[in-house]
Scaffold this active site. Structure first.
Site, PDB file in Angstrom:
ATOM      1  N   GLY A 106       0.779  -1.232   0.000  1.00 19.22           N
ATOM      2  CA  GLY A 106       0.000   0.000   0.000  1.00 19.22           C
ATOM      3  C   GLY A 106       0.809   1.279   0.000  1.00 19.22           C
ATOM      4  N   GLY A 130      -4.365  20.774   0.408  1.00 12.36           N
ATOM      5  CA  GLY A 130      -4.632  19.789  -0.633  1.00 12.36           C
ATOM      6  C   GLY A 130      -6.106  19.662  -0.923  1.00 12.36           C
ATOM      7  N   ILE A 151      -9.084  13.074  -0.741  1.00 14.45           N
ATOM      8  CA  ILE A 151      -9.011  12.946   0.714  1.00 14.45           C
ATOM      9  C   ILE A 151      -9.234  14.286   1.393  1.00 14.45           C
ATOM     10  CG2 ILE A 151      -7.503  12.323   2.647  1.00 14.45           C
ATOM     11  CD1 ILE A 151      -6.103  10.355   0.734  1.00 14.45           C
ATOM     12  N   GLY A 152      -8.567  15.321   0.902  1.00 13.45           N
ATOM     13  CA  GLY A 152      -8.704  16.635   1.507  1.00 13.45           C
ATOM     14  C   GLY A 152     -10.124  17.145   1.484  1.00 13.45           C
ATOM     15  N   VAL A 154       2.147  26.403  -0.044  1.00  5.17           N
ATOM     16  CA  VAL A 154       2.384  26.410   1.399  1.00  5.17           C
ATOM     17  C   VAL A 154       3.875  26.205   1.643  1.00  5.17           C
ATOM     18  CG1 VAL A 154       1.943  25.205   3.570  1.00  5.17           C
ATOM     19  CG2 VAL A 154       0.080  25.563   1.932  1.00  5.17           C
ATOM     20  N   GLY A 187      -1.711  13.979  -0.986  1.00  8.87           N
ATOM     21  CA  GLY A 187      -1.557  12.729  -1.728  1.00  8.87           C
ATOM     22  C   GLY A 187      -0.899  11.647  -0.902  1.00  8.87           C
ATOM     23  N   HIS A 200     -38.686   5.086 -13.629  1.00  6.71           N
ATOM     24  CA  HIS A 200     -39.063   6.465 -13.311  1.00  6.71           C
ATOM     25  C   HIS A 200     -39.863   6.486 -12.001  1.00  6.71           C
ATOM     26  CE1 HIS A 200     -40.396  10.588 -13.873  1.00  6.71           C
ATOM     27  NE2 HIS A 200     -41.630  10.186 -13.571  1.00  6.71           N
TER      28      HIS A 200
END
Length: 461
Positions: free
Chosen positions: A145, A181, A185-186, A238, A268, A440
């Site tokens: 990972g 970010g 995720i941010g 930043v 990230g 519908h």
């Protein structure tokens, strides 16, 4: 130190690793799985996908109780947030799912070792931790990972200046939260804490949010999130973030520093390959990732890699598909993942989902296309839900009409994108999608309408 032998050893028990182990056992391989954590499931289940979605769901319901139920004629007084109960539910969901994977391992007779693994040779690893053992196998799959990416100048302390891991368990709602970010995720965690009452400011180095997504959809998303209360500062570099007493200071190039109570760093993720001993095998990383061929094999026979440590998007479902394809390739000689059809979802509200190419990618490659767009404002089901912000966009080849990309910003977009992915997997055209009878009233009717709009035939706009 004891030595054990297996047909296959999987290093990492995240979505890619545990799925690969289960499929290997199903195909008759004596299988072991090594992970440094006591509980199975990896980052996604323990400190990523699942707990963040629990918080997103809880925060959405809290926000609805505060401001959204009145439009339905439901009057609610005295709504308050019980944050400890929210966090407890999150932990309960995670615990139930990790226990479920333990059950699957027992069912499939997979041996679990807890500890960190390091290669001694192409066919032997050493595990150190709760279990201290050497494992020999004909095949190894690396599925370790990724970890949160650092940013120079940002001084993480695990309390006030944190990664997504700690932001899942704040003991209090931040009064002022700065998120560095504006990716998946941010934005997801920004929405969680903004709904719970935080003043959230999102800083992004690029000139847009959600890099990699379709730009038109990203622009729509930014407008919606701004109306919801998020503040965005784009084109912002930043330079530092540090704790000063009981608050934090975030410094930006060419702008005044920002003071806040908490800082979330979400720029990230990077592959987690440290400590594997790859250098002993002669495996050299390429841009931080393990190079593999179409069968996920490294340059060392018998050693494979999948998921976040190799090329491609860092997504749990991508890792799962690779895990299955890798194992089936080992056992049956063939396995396949279509990287053009890996869907992506941002679980904000409304959700954002996509599969296939963006407009920018089609333009870069000189592919002629037509597009159809259907706004949710014209959807009967969206009206009944009281959620009409968003749109659905279908991109089709200008000459063949074959579907090239589908992009949604809509309630339950993550569920609807499956239909688009299935259609594209079977080579469907926009006409094919448009001719499918959709129930519908449903939100998925908007996907049909967007497909009709490719040829200028949308009915309800």
């Amino acid at each position: 130190m004891e030595t054990r032998a297996f047909d296959l050893v999987v290093i990492g028990a995240g979505p890619g690793g545990y799925v690969a182990a289960i499929r290997a056992a199903q195909l008759g391989l004596q299988t072991a799985c090594v992970d440094k954590e006591a509980v199975l499931g990896g980052t996604c289940l323990r400190i990523g996908c699942i707990p963040s979605k629990v918080l997103l769901e809880s925060s959405a319901r809290y926000q609805e109780a505060l401001t959204g139920l009145a439009q339905h004629g439901v009057r609610v007084n005295g709504v308050s947030l019980d944050l400890p109960a929210v966090l407890q539910r999150k932990d309960q969901v995670v615990r139930a799912l990790t226990k479920g994977i333990e059950g699957l391992f027992r069912k499939n007779k997979i041996t679990h070792f807890q500890g960190t693994a390091s290669f001694l040779s192409p066919h032997e690893i050493e595990v150190r931790g709760q279990d201290n053992v050497r494992l020999q196998a004909k095949h190894f799959i690396i599925a370790t990972g990724s970890v949160s990416a650092p940013l120079p100048g940002v001084e993480l302390d695990g309390e006030r200046i944190v990664t997504s891991t700690e932001a899942l368990s704040f003991a209090e709602v931040p009064r002022r939260l700065v998120v560095i970010g504006a990716g998946f995720i941010g934005l997801e965690l920004s929405c969680v804490w903004q709904r719970f009452g935080a003043q959230v400011t999102v800083l992004e180095y690029l000139n847009r949010i959600l890099p990699g997504t379709d730009e038109e959809i990203a622009q729509e998303a930014q407008k919606i999130f701004t109306r919801q209360g998020l503040k965005f500062h784009l084109n912002t570099r930043v330079t530092s973030a540090r704790r000063v007493g009981g608050h934090c200071v975030v410094e930006r190039e060419g702008a005044e520093p920002l003071e806040c109570d908490y800082v979330l760093l979400a720029v990230g993720r990077v592959p987690h390959t440290a400590g594997l001993g790859l250098e002993r095998l002669g495996i050299a990383l390429e841009r931080g990732r393990i190079p593999v061929n179409e069968r996920f094999a490294t340059a060392v026979p018998g050693v494979y890699a999948i998921g976040d440590v190799i090329h491609g998007p860092m997504l749990a479902h991508k890792a799962e598909e690779e895990g299955i394809a890798c194992v089936e390739g080992i056992v049956r000689g063939h396995g396949h993942v279509d990287y053009d059809l890996i869907p992506g979802v941002v679980y904000t509200h409304p959700e954002i989902a996509a599969v296939g190419k963006t407009e920018a990618q089609l333009k870069e490659r000189g592919i002629p296309y037509r597009k159809g767009i259907f706004p949710l404002l014209a959807s009967g089901r969206a009206r009944t839900l009281g959620e009409t912000e968003g749109k659905i966009k279908v991109l089709a080849h200008a000459e063949t009409d074959r579907l090239l990309g589908v992009h949604l910003i809509a309630p339950h977009a993550g569920e609807m994108i499956g239909e688009a992915a299935a259609a594209m997997a079977f080579g469907a055209s926009a006409e094919d999608l448009a001719r499918v009878c959709h129930a519908h009233p449903t939100l998925s009717e908007a996907l049909k309408e967007a497909a009709l709009a490719v040829d200028g035939r949308a009915i309800h706009i």
